[in-house]
Write an enzyme that holds these catalytic residues in place. Structure first.
Site, mmCIF file in Angstrom:
data_model
loop_
_atom_site.group_PDB
_atom_site.id
_atom_site.type_symbol
_atom_site.label_atom_id
_atom_site.label_comp_id
_atom_site.label_asym_id
_atom_site.label_seq_id
_atom_site.Cartn_x
_atom_site.Cartn_y
_atom_site.Cartn_z
ATOM 1 C CD GLU A 2 -1.452 2.270 2.055
ATOM 2 O OE1 GLU A 2 -1.121 3.298 1.418
ATOM 3 O OE2 GLU A 2 -1.387 2.195 3.281
ATOM 4 C CB CYS A 22 -1.015 6.754 2.309
ATOM 5 S SG CYS A 22 -2.221 5.865 3.320
#
Length: 682
Positions: free
Chosen positions: A256, A295
């Site tokens: 990720e 993120c």
């Protein structure tokens, strides 16, 4: 300088050498030295496998879920100690809440999932029986079993608690031990939470290990039973994904990575609509939350060319109201970046974007003479996003976003896709047709898409909030992996195997009865048996009942359902049935009348019906009979000595007619009393 200890082989150990300094993000004062040099990573993995994974895999899913819930309660009681350490990272109380209590909430969420959805067993049958032969004696199903290795979690610095817990929850539910390697800049907070978990005594020995510092040769010692997850920069993740041993041993790797997420203001939204205010609020919040160190933060702001001036003015006014400084001071809404190194990296990326053709509308330059790792809220303007590839490739991992215009909706979708894969996108629109068009044209480039309008705005959890039940991940630049997503995440840490054999053999293996397997019939009605004495496969074949015209007429009068196929002789004659047929729900009701034992007994309540299918019509004069079979059992955790101990039993119900044809299939769920509770009697 004191070295931050690691937890390996069940003991707290310190590495050798000076290590890397962790400094207070606000004052710059040194806090810890971090090094793992000299620590035996091969021995650490063996210990985690032999102790942690062995103990966890011996527990049932329900027991693991109970462990998660108890651990979440323990951490919640300790939360203030975590908030105090989180302040060292420059985070505000609100930022820390997402990290600390959001992470603990994920433990609670997976504890609930495990208790509700997973079997009280170590083996998880994933699907129903798959017939493979005409006579039905050769079939298959997929099962999930625990891997015998360890899960290695390499995490980022920005969410030292949530980033760890959202991976640990499905890992432990799957029956695997974990080795956690946190981002160094905030490792002291991860270490404090791990220490609290270990000190609680709620985890089996070896269930968690912690590396404060580099991973050393850990990846060299993994094999095909292990799993690796990575959260962080795409460049680092890609390097690790190609590690020779991971490739050689086919070790599953989930990544990720940070991505250039976008927020799009649709063409239909005008400045006087509530959606416009929602757009400004959402963008401003995502630029400043966690000082932009997320993120999922919005990096690219896409607006119709005709709305650029309106958006610029409203957004700058909102961003200028954000007070930046020491979160310990009242009124501060945004704190510092994690470190001066991170601040310098953000400055470098902003400079590169300006060099590529972007213009600074707000902020843009840090004061390097100021103590602490502060960076100003920064809004850039990219007048030609099609001719400026850097704006879709360079990410300043801080409170920075770039405003850009689009010509029409198709252009907006092209810009949304230009980031080459992201974790999340938000479309703000009042038009359902526009939302549909965007999903069809742009969803493939994003792991999650939020459609924001007046209806959802009040309750929206926000663009940047991954949720336990939703997939967190994305294609391309975002890493191509998946985390969370409810039960999906647990399967990443398990082995899926297709097993073939007779239905009875498959039922014995899975400890769940399947259609076509042997049944057990005795003189005791299954509803007269307590949870402990009831076995999967226990079955009852009922007496018969012939359906009459009076049944259909009376049910129509009672229910108010006068559909022509049941009550209109002429209409039914022209239907696909050729004559009147019984109501499906009457057939189900009549079936209950055949299999239910009316007396007081262990069955407490029926609380659900699943997978109902009507297969053949039941006509006037047809005779039905029911086969009731115990399919699966799951004990419910007794919350207190005062609660009645119960379990959930799923029953398979098959209704047949006089020709032995199946007319309906479904399952019912009942609460059944247990004779013995979880608490010893006094």
């Amino acid at each position: 300088m004191q070295i931050l200890p690691s937890l390996l082989q069940g003991t707290w150990q310190t590495g050798q050498g000076e290590g890397r300094l962790i400094r207070h993000a606000i004052s710059g004062a040194p806090l810890w030295a971090v090094t793992s040099q000299g620590l035996d990573m091969a021995a650490a993995r063996r210990y985690a496998v032999q102790h942690g994974s062995t103990a966890l895999s011996a527990m049932t899913f329900v027991q693991r879920a109970a462990m998660l819930k108890a651990l979440a309660k323990h951490l919640l009681a300790q939360k203030e100690s975590f908030y105090a350490i989180s302040a060292e990272t420059g985070a505000t109380r609100a930022d820390s809440w997402v990290d600390i209590e959001g992470g603990i909430g994920t433990l609670f969420a997976y504890a609930g999932l495990g208790n509700r959805e997973l079997p009280d067993d170590v083996l998880w049958p994933e699907d129903e029986l798959i017939p493979l032969s005409k006579q039905g004696e050769f079939a298959a199903r997929h099962v999930l079993t625990a891997k015998s290795g360890v899960a290695v979690h390499i995490n980022a610095f920005n969410f030292p608690c949530w980033g760890m817990l959202e991976k640990l929850a499905p890992t432990w539910l799957a029956g695997m031990a974990a080795i956690v390697k946190p981002g160094t800049a905030s490792a002291q907070l991860t270490q404090a939470m791990v220490k609290s978990m270990v000190d609680s005594g709620l985890l089996p020995d070896g269930a968690i290990s912690l590396i404060c510092g580099g991973a050393g040769d850990l990846l060299d010692n993994l094999d095909e039973q292990d799993v690796v997850t990575f959260t962080g920069s795409a460049a680092t993740g890609q390097k690790l994904k190609c590690h020779p041993n991971l490739v050689k041993r086919s070790v599953p790797f989930t990544m990720e990575a940070d991505s250039l997420n976008c927020c799009v203001l649709a063409e239909d939204v005008t400045t006087d609509q509530p959606e416009f205010a929602l757009f400004i609020r959402e963008v401003a919040r995502e630029i400043t939350a966690k000082a932009g160190q997320k993120c999922t933060a919005i990096r690219r702001i896409m607006v119709p060319a005709a709305r650029v001036t309106d958006v610029e003015q409203a957004l700058i006014a909102r961003l200028r109201s954000v007070a930046v400084g020491d979160p310990a001071q009242e009124g501060i809404k945004m704190g510092a970046l994690i470190s001066t190194e991170q601040r310098d990296d953000v400055q470098q990326k902003v400079n590169a974007l300006v060099d590529a053709g972007c213009q600074v509308l707000l902020g843009g330059k840090a004061d390097s003479n100021q103590p602490g790792a502060f960076f100003p809220v920064t809004l850039l303007w990219c007048p030609q996003p099609d001719e400026t590839p850097a704006v879709h490739a360079l990410e300043a991992f801080g409170p920075v976003a770039t405003l850009m215009p689009y010509r029409d909706h198709d252009h907006a979708m092209a810009l949304a896709r230009a980031g080459e894969g992201s974790l999340v996108a938000t479309l703000v629109t009042a038009s359902e047709a526009t939302a549909r068009h965007f999903i069809v044209g742009a969803a493939r480039a994003h792991g999650r898409v939020q459609i924001l309008n007046q209806a959802s705005g009040a309750e929206s959890t926000g663009h940047g909030s991954p949720l336990p039940l939703l997939v967190h991940g994305g294609p391309g630049r975002a890493g191509g992996g998946e985390e969370l997503g409810g039960l999906r995440a647990i399967k990443h840490y398990m082995q899926r195997t297709a097993i073939q054999g007779s239905p009875s053999m498959l039922a014995a293996i899975s400890q769940q009865w399947v259609r076509g397997a042997r049944v057990n019939e005795d003189v005791v009605h299954p509803f007269r048996k307590y949870f402990e004495t009831l076995n999967t496969g226990d079955s009852l074949l009922t007496r018969r009942r012939t359906i009459t015209e009076a049944d259909i007429v009376n049910f129509a009068a009672l229910s108010g359902d006068h559909f022509y196929a049941h009550t209109d002789v002429i209409g039914a004659a022209d239907s696909l049935f050729g004559e009147r047929v019984a109501h499906g729900y009457f057939v189900v009701s009549a079936a209950a009348g055949l299999f239910v034992d009316a007396g007081v007994g262990p069955v407490i309540a029926n609380y659900g019906m699943e997978n109902l299918r009507f297969i053949e019509p039941v006509k006037i004069g047809d005779t039905i009979q029911v086969r009731l079979t115990c399919k699966r059992k799951t004990a419910k955790v007794q919350k207190s000595p005062e609660d009645r101990p119960v379990g959930v039993v799923e029953w398979d119900v098959g209704i047949i007619n006089q020709h032995q044809q199946t007319v309906a299939l479904y399952s019912i769920l009942t609460l059944v009393a247990r004779q013995h509770g979880d608490f010893p009697a006094h």
